[in-house]
Design an enzyme around this catalytic site. Structure first.
Site, PDB file in Angstrom:
ATOM      1  N   CYS A 391       9.852   7.434  -1.203  1.00 41.60           N
ATOM      2  CA  CYS A 391       8.478   7.532  -1.687  1.00 41.60           C
ATOM      3  C   CYS A 391       7.791   8.472  -0.719  1.00 41.60           C
ATOM      4  CB  CYS A 391       7.820   6.164  -1.765  1.00 41.60           C
ATOM      5  SG  CYS A 391       8.073   5.108  -0.330  1.00 41.60           S
ATOM      6  N   LYS A 433       6.372  -2.186   7.189  1.00 37.24           N
ATOM      7  CA  LYS A 433       5.383  -2.447   8.231  1.00 37.24           C
ATOM      8  C   LYS A 433       4.684  -3.784   7.984  1.00 37.24           C
ATOM      9  CE  LYS A 433       2.952   1.368   8.228  1.00 37.24           C
ATOM     10  NZ  LYS A 433       2.004   2.254   8.910  1.00 37.24           N
TER      11      LYS A 433
END
Lengths: 623, 732
Positions: A391, A433
């Site tokens: 992405c 994350k």
């Protein structure tokens, strides 16, 4: 009061921490599983455990307690007492002892004061707490004596320890479990299971000190033909040096799933010969005629990324590759979608226009897009072509797509332990994350970095288990427990953004892994209908006709929704198994008494491969 | 914009591809040149046939198909494939095959003219005949036949023939049931038919009702509206039975164990100053009240529930979502799926009916009040509500024989006008009366079933098959407009033959349609019979009927004051009644029964006790099996809830077999055993629509949605935002 109850088929839960007997009978044991489920507690058990004695976790410490009024959206204002520890907020009502709140402080996303000195209305002065697990809690306090200020400050401090220079509870916890869950994923073992290294793919230690890429794990699988020098050169052309590396290889056709971040094409349309050659080496590895690159983003966004130096693989530069955009939106869109979803399910479920409201959140449409992207990846790989998935940075949508495709392709990941490996590998080690997306212990609730990407992935998994109820060894409860501890910070599993930071914080030695707890009680997470079918590829149907809202997760706080769990089916299944064993035993006894010479009935009658006992033993066999 | 690579839009234009070319067919088929026939049923006659006809394969937009013969008989439209069919079907219907459509089951016919599709409404096809025929069925199958390969004359004939026999008005005597002869089999599940006084008597005893049986309508002397046998409150005087041709007469449905009971009535048309009718209704209400503790609540359902026209309208919209011609349409309609469902209003109607039933249940269960529900005919909405109420309150009706008896009692003996509601005879003037009321009832039952699976002995497959059977013109059950018509048809001295007297089976004789193995799918493996241990009657409070009903026995002061005003007009009375929690105000959509529901929710769930539905948004769901079973796009191969259900069924079968063996052994201590239960068969993989669609067309490629992205109108500011706070990349 009608609130806060479990499905009536189940006995009231008992606030006793590690009582396995009780856990196994509840669909989602509130204490072991859902930190912060509110529930009924039987009177008897309350006598055993007096009010003040909230069973604390090892390492958990009492901070304060206070008389307070909980404004329950279902039962109205309830007087009671709130206890705050360094791990949780716990509320017990005096009016209705069955109403209990047990919320890990890290689940709190936002604490606000409501009402001021001039507030007139009853219970209008107090606190409004927004939780990350789809609910809000409101408490009313007396205006006298600074009681609100005190509790607000304590909550603020302990709910957001990171913002106050304090440690997350996972570092304070003293919990001990037999198994060390941190050992569940050994990268080399996992790659070996896939048949790696082989003559086309090698395991490289180039990132041992996180020098190549600080958000990647230390061990990477790369084409045999690519030298370490090649890798370094490719790294300069990929966003945050997240170079294309192997995630999964198909045993028969040797097609691979490779993940990475976007190429740094930029406005000027830069090219990088090393990157181009590198992708071609990946293509050649199993003789794929045309490498398929799945860019998870919508086309326009990929183009827009050029402005900030990113972009996508152009046709002319990558001649042996075909680029497909999967149209999955970014983290901000997903965050907004979940916010809308919360509006229609909490506290009250939108009644009159439920379906159109649900549609207007787009939540399920996003799920559909993610799933159908993963289906395309899995289909391409199982037809023999290698794929590259990225992405922008390769840690959100990419993780969703690769892990879902792997779940479709590889039955190992559908086992209880295999699923843990999948999460450890594709999400944790490859640098999703978590800290930024969840905001562990951070007071900044409006942080633009937060986004329910992992929740969305778990929802996709749930949709798959719903469509293939016999294909997964784990049950719905596991998924709910994972999500609860995604926020709870009781375990180290979902802390920090990447491996390098985890190492720096000595996470594995200082905290307990979620898998330690889960594997200590694995029978509670096993789906009794699981049937081993090792070579089967699962293709869910990504149509709105089949996708449904995960009521058991998103609407579980609403007592008016009868929780449609699978438990009646599981219960019936166990009943029937018991009956069968009983009859078989009786038959055997009859047989013995009639004809003592023949030792046993044929072994046909022993429980078949589907009995839970056998499955559990299977669980413990080492992989 | 870059294409998705999953070209949806263009694919629909794919040109015709077939397995064999027409020329090949001719050369191959020339020598025998005989049209194949299906196995005809006794009494079945072929009207016309044509060969070769190409039947398009449904799950394929490439327009491929199978060649065969298309026939029209007095029972069905049949397609017989030229290819050998593998017969491995789990759930084969004995009356008609998977490519056959019973005439009554045809919903609509479209003529395909090149690219256009035209709805055919009458048997006369003007202009040129179409080259394609699309048939939408009431069981939601879609058939597409290509007519261009056969002789033009034959094509025209078969098209006209099918259109004529499916769409033109016909007389009752032409329905296949009158030609079909069948030796009745013993029924597997004994069903009470409620056509004798004895049956009614038994039912009253079972529920310990306190009313009287009226048998005076044996030959419909009292009224043609009323059944031959019925039950009314004890207090109703004989001269009131037929005062308004049976209108307004409270018919007993069911008695609660406390003694209060549910009654239904058709309403008497009342003019403003019609004192006779008003006095009559007042008297009836009084008579009902006297049944138990002098209490009654009443409601005219047609004032508070969607009418049969609204039901029809909603269903007409709703069913279109499932009658899908091709994959492109499927994915187009997937985009706005939820709002389309909602806009049809069908699910909301289901909710409203269930809600009303819960209200009635509350009156009976919580307030122990008699209830009289009314409606124009007393045989539509009343049937839905009264059967739902009984299903929620009485676990007997949740067994398979019990459920069948309930349908007999409330719908068949109760005189629901199946003939006009289904418009079996295609009378144009009856189109206004057409309405899927019975289907609505089954839908509501399905909602209860999916919420409380272990409470029901029958499965959703049973309900689906039952809903299909309404349109199979073989059974007497769903054929008639009233009890009177049914009786006179069965008795009929037909002018033509002796066979005119009807001897067709009831739908409950399931062996007519399915063999024993297939019938096993009707059993819900989640259902466990009530443990026998439970002490009899212990939880049933003693009846209070010994109490006679003096005026002092009023339950509450409010009721007392109400019934004292006996001189008030009925209208006023009714209004008074409704001021209580009984009537829903339009502003508060759901509240009246909420407390009752929540009180019930707090108690431990007893699957053999009262079951109430949850009515919140997510709880009312789409009956996936019935509506999506024929759509290839949504089949989950090797998955679906069926995967679990069939596992449970297999296990249940094993347990039952073991139990039998054990019993057999216990009786005769012989060593002659042949070992042991069958193994679990190696789990056969089914698709999610099992047992309905055949498993032949399994593809191992996934279905990839098209048209996905267009739908997501996301505010630009968000979509354009960068994933990260833009840390400007140094390499720009």
């Amino acid at each position: 009061c009608s609130t806060q109850r479990q499905t009536p088929t189940h006995p009231p839960s008992v606030p006793c921490r590690r009582s396995a007997a009780h856990c196994s009978r509840l669909p989602f044991n509130p204490l072991d599983s859902g930190p912060g489920c509110s529930r009924w507690a039987s009177r008897e058990s309350l006598r055993l455990e007096p009010l003040a004695d909230v069973a604390l976790l090892p390492g958990e410490e009492r901070v304060t307690d206070k008389d307070i009024i909980y404004i329950c959206p279902f039962a109205g204002a309830l007087k009671g007492k709130v206890f705050i520890t360094n791990y949780r907020l716990y509320f017990r009502s005096n009016d209705d002892p069955s109403v209990i709140l047990d919320v890990p402080l890290s689940t709190i996303g936002r604490v606000e004061k409501m009402g001021g000195a001039s507030s007139r209305g009853e219970n209008s002065y107090g606190l409004d707490i927004t939780c990350k697990d789809m609910r809000n809690l409101r408490f009313a306090l007396k205006q006298e004596g600074h009681s609100r200020r005190d509790i607000f400050e304590l909550l603020f401090r302990y709910a957001f320890p990171v913002s106050h220079g304090l440690q997350l509870f996972a570092f304070l916890s003293q919990e001990k479990y037999e198994e060390n869950g941190w050992n569940i994923y050994e990268p080399v073992d996992e790659y070996r299971r896939q048949g790696l290294p082989n003559d086309k793919w090698r395991i490289t230690f180039i990132n041992e000190k996180y020098e190549l890429c600080d958000t990647y794990p230390t061990k990477l699988v790369v084409p045999y033909k690519a030298s370490d020098e090649d890798l370094r050169r490719v790294a300069t052309f990929r966003s945050r040096s997240r170079i294309p590396v192997l995630s999964w290889i198909h045993r028969e056709n040797q097609a691979v799933i490779v993940r990475c971040s976007q190429p740094l094409v930029g406005m000027s349309g830069k090219r990088n010969k090393d990157d181009e050659r590198y992708l071609d080496v990946i293509r050649e590895a199993n003789g794929t005629p045309k490498l398929t690159i799945y860019d998870a983003r919508p086309n326009v966004n990929a183009v827009a990324n050029k402005a900030t130096g990113g972009g996508y693989e152009g046709d002319d530069a990558y001649q042996n590759a075909e680029l497909v955009f999967l149209d999955i939106h970014n983290i901000h869109v997903m965050r907004e979608s979940l916010r809308k979803l919360k509006d229609i399910v909490y506290p009250n479920v939108e009644e009159a226009h439920w379906l159109s409201s649900l549609e207007s959140t787009h939540w399920l449409e996003h799920i559909k897009l993610v799933l159908s992207g993963a289906i395309q990846v899995a289909d391409k790989v199982s037809s023999g072509s290698s794929v590259v998935v990225h992405c922008s940075d390769g840690w959100d949508r990419t993780a969703q797509l690769t892990s879902l495709a792997m779940l479709m392709l590889d039955s190992h990941y559908r086992t209880l332990r295999g699923f843990q490996v999948l999460l450890e590998k594709e999400w944790i080690s490859f640098g999703h994350k978590f800290t930024s997306r969840i905001g562990h212990g951070d007071k900044n609730h409006a942080d633009q970095e937060r986004s329910p990407i992992f929740l969305q992935f778990i929802d996709c998994v749930w949709q798959m288990t719903k469509q293939f109820p016999t294909a997964f060894e784990f049950n719905e409860r596991l998924l709910v427990v994972i999500l609860d501890h995604l926020y709870s910070c009781r375990f180290g599993t979902f802390l920090f953004n990447c491996e390098s930071v985890r190492d720096a914080n000595a996470l594995r030695s200082k905290t307990v892994s979620l898998w330690s707890m889960i594997n200590a009680d694995s029978s509670s997470y096993v789906n009794p209908f699981y049937t081993v079918e090792s070579s089967r590829v699962l293709y869910p149907v990504a149509s709105m006709r089949h996708l449904e809202l995960w009521v058991m997760y998103y609407i579980r706080w609403n007592p008016r929704i009868r929780q449609q769990s699978q438990s009646p089916m599981e219960q019936r299944y166990r009943e029937l198994l018991a009956l069968r064993d009983q009859y078989v035993k009786k038959l055997e006894e009859l047989q013995m008494s009639e004809d003592p010479s023949s030792p046993h009935l044929t072994n046909n009658s022993t429980p078949s491969a589907t009995s839970p006992r056998q499955r559990i033993t299977h669980l413990h066999t080492p992989f | 914009m870059l294409s998705l690579g999953t070209g949806g839009g263009k694919a629909s234009k794919a040109s015709f591809v077939s397995y064999v070319t027409p020329e090949e067919i001719k050369s191959e088929k020339e020598p025998p040149k005989k049209n194949k026939h299906p196995e005809l049923l006794p009494g079945e006659v072929v009207f016309c046939s044509a060969n070769p006809i190409l039947k398009f394969t449904q799950d394929d937009q490439s327009q491929r198909g199978v060649f065969g013969t298309l026939l029209c008989t007095n029972f069905r439209v049949a397609f017989v494939s030229d290819e050998e069919e593998d017969a491995a079907q789990h759930f084969k219907n004995r009356l008609y095959g998977e490519h056959d459509i019973p005439l009554m089951c045809v919903d609509s016919i479209y003529g395909g003219y090149d690219d256009k599709k035209k709805l055919i409404t009458s048997g006369l096809v003007k202009n040129k005949s179409p080259n394609k025929m699309i048939i939408h069925c009431k069981d939601l199958r879609v058939f597409q036949f290509c007519l261009t390969f056969t002789k033009e004359e034959d094509a025209r004939k078969i098209f006209q023939g099918i259109v004529h026999h499916c769409l033109e008005p016909k007389s009752l005597k032409c329905v296949f049931a009158f030609s079909y002869s069948n030796i009745p089999n013993p029924e597997r599940w004994a069903t009470t038919t409620f056509d004798s006084a004895e049956d009614w008597n038994q039912e009253m005893k079972r529920t310990r009702g306190w009313c009287k049986i009226v048998t005076g309508n044996e030959n419909f002397e009292l009224s043609q509206r009323l059944p031959q046998v019925f039950i009314v409150p004890k207090a109703v005087s004989e001269e009131d039975y037929a005062k308004f041709q049976g209108l307004g007469l409270p018919i007993w449905c069911w008695s609660h164990h406390t003694g209060c009971a549910l009654f239904k009535a058709s309403s008497v048309p009342m003019l403003q100053e019609d004192t006779v009718a008003q006095a009559y209704m007042e008297r009836m209400l009084n008579d009902v009240a006297q049944n138990h503790l002098y209490s009654v609540k009443t409601e005219d359902l047609s004032e508070t529930l969607p009418s049969i026209q609204e039901i029809q309208l909603a269903y007409t919209k709703f069913k279109q979502f499932f009658l899908i011609d091709n994959t492109t349409d499927f994915w187009m309609s997937d985009v706005k799926w939820f709002s389309s469902l909602e806009n049809s209003g069908w699910l909301d109607i289901i909710r409203q009916y269930l809600q009303k039933a819960v209200e009635v249940v509350e009156c009976l269960e919580a307030e122990n009040t008699n209830v009289l529900i009314m409606e124009e005919d007393g045989t539509d909405l009343c049937c839905v509500i009264s059967s739902l109420v009984q299903l929620m309150l009485d676990p007997y009706f949740r067994t398979l024989p019990g459920f069948q008896s309930l349908v007999q009692k409330e719908w068949v003996a109760g005189g629901h006008n199946f003939q006009d509601r289904c418009n079996h005879l295609h009378h144009k003037d009856k189109e206004q009366c057409q309405s899927p009321v019975f289907l609505l009832f089954l839908e509501c039952v399905w909602q209860l079933l999916q919420q409380h699976g272990p409470g029901f002995q029958f499965s959703e497959t049973y309900l689906t098959v039952l809903s299909d059977s309404v349109h199979v013109p073989v059974f007497s059950t769903f054929l008639f407009s009233s009890a009177c018509q049914r009786v006179s048809s069965i008795r009929a001295d037909s002018p033509q033959t002796q066979r005119g007297a009807l001897s067709c089976p009831a739908v409950w004789d399931w062996s007519v349609q399915f063999d024993r193995k297939a019938q096993d799918f009707f059993i819900n493996p989640l259902y466990a019979e009530k443990p026998v241990k439970v002490v009899k009657k212990s939880h049933r409070p003693k009846h209070q009927r010994q109490l006679s009903l003096p005026a002092s026995a009023f339950k509450t002061p409010s009721k007392k004051s109400f019934f004292k005003e006996e001189t008030d007009s009925l209208k006023k009375m009714l209004r008074l009644r409704r001021i209580s929690r009984w009537m829903l105000s339009p502003d508060s959509p759901q509240p009246s029964t909420r407390e009752f529901y929540e009180a019930w929710l707090r108690k431990p769930l007893d699957y053999h006790g009262l079951l109430l539905p949850c009515l919140s948004g997510p709880a009312i769901r789409l009956w996936v099996q019935r509506y999506l079973r024929w759509l290839p796009e949504v089949q989950v191969f090797g998955g679906g809830a069926m995967a679990v259900i069939s596992r449970l069924s297999e296990l249940l079968a094993q347990v039952q077999e073991l139990k039998q063996q054990l019993e057999w052994k216990g009786h005769r201590q012989e060593t002659n055993h042949r070992g042991v239960p069958a193994h679990l068969q190696p789990a056969v993989r089914h698709s999610s629509v099992f047992p309905f669609a055949s498993s032949r067309n399994w593809s191992f490629r996934p279905v990839i949605p098209t048209n996905v992205f267009q739908s997501l109108l996301v505010p630009d500011s968000l979509a354009d935002q960068d994933d990260e706070y833009t840390e400007v990349v140094s390499l720009v």
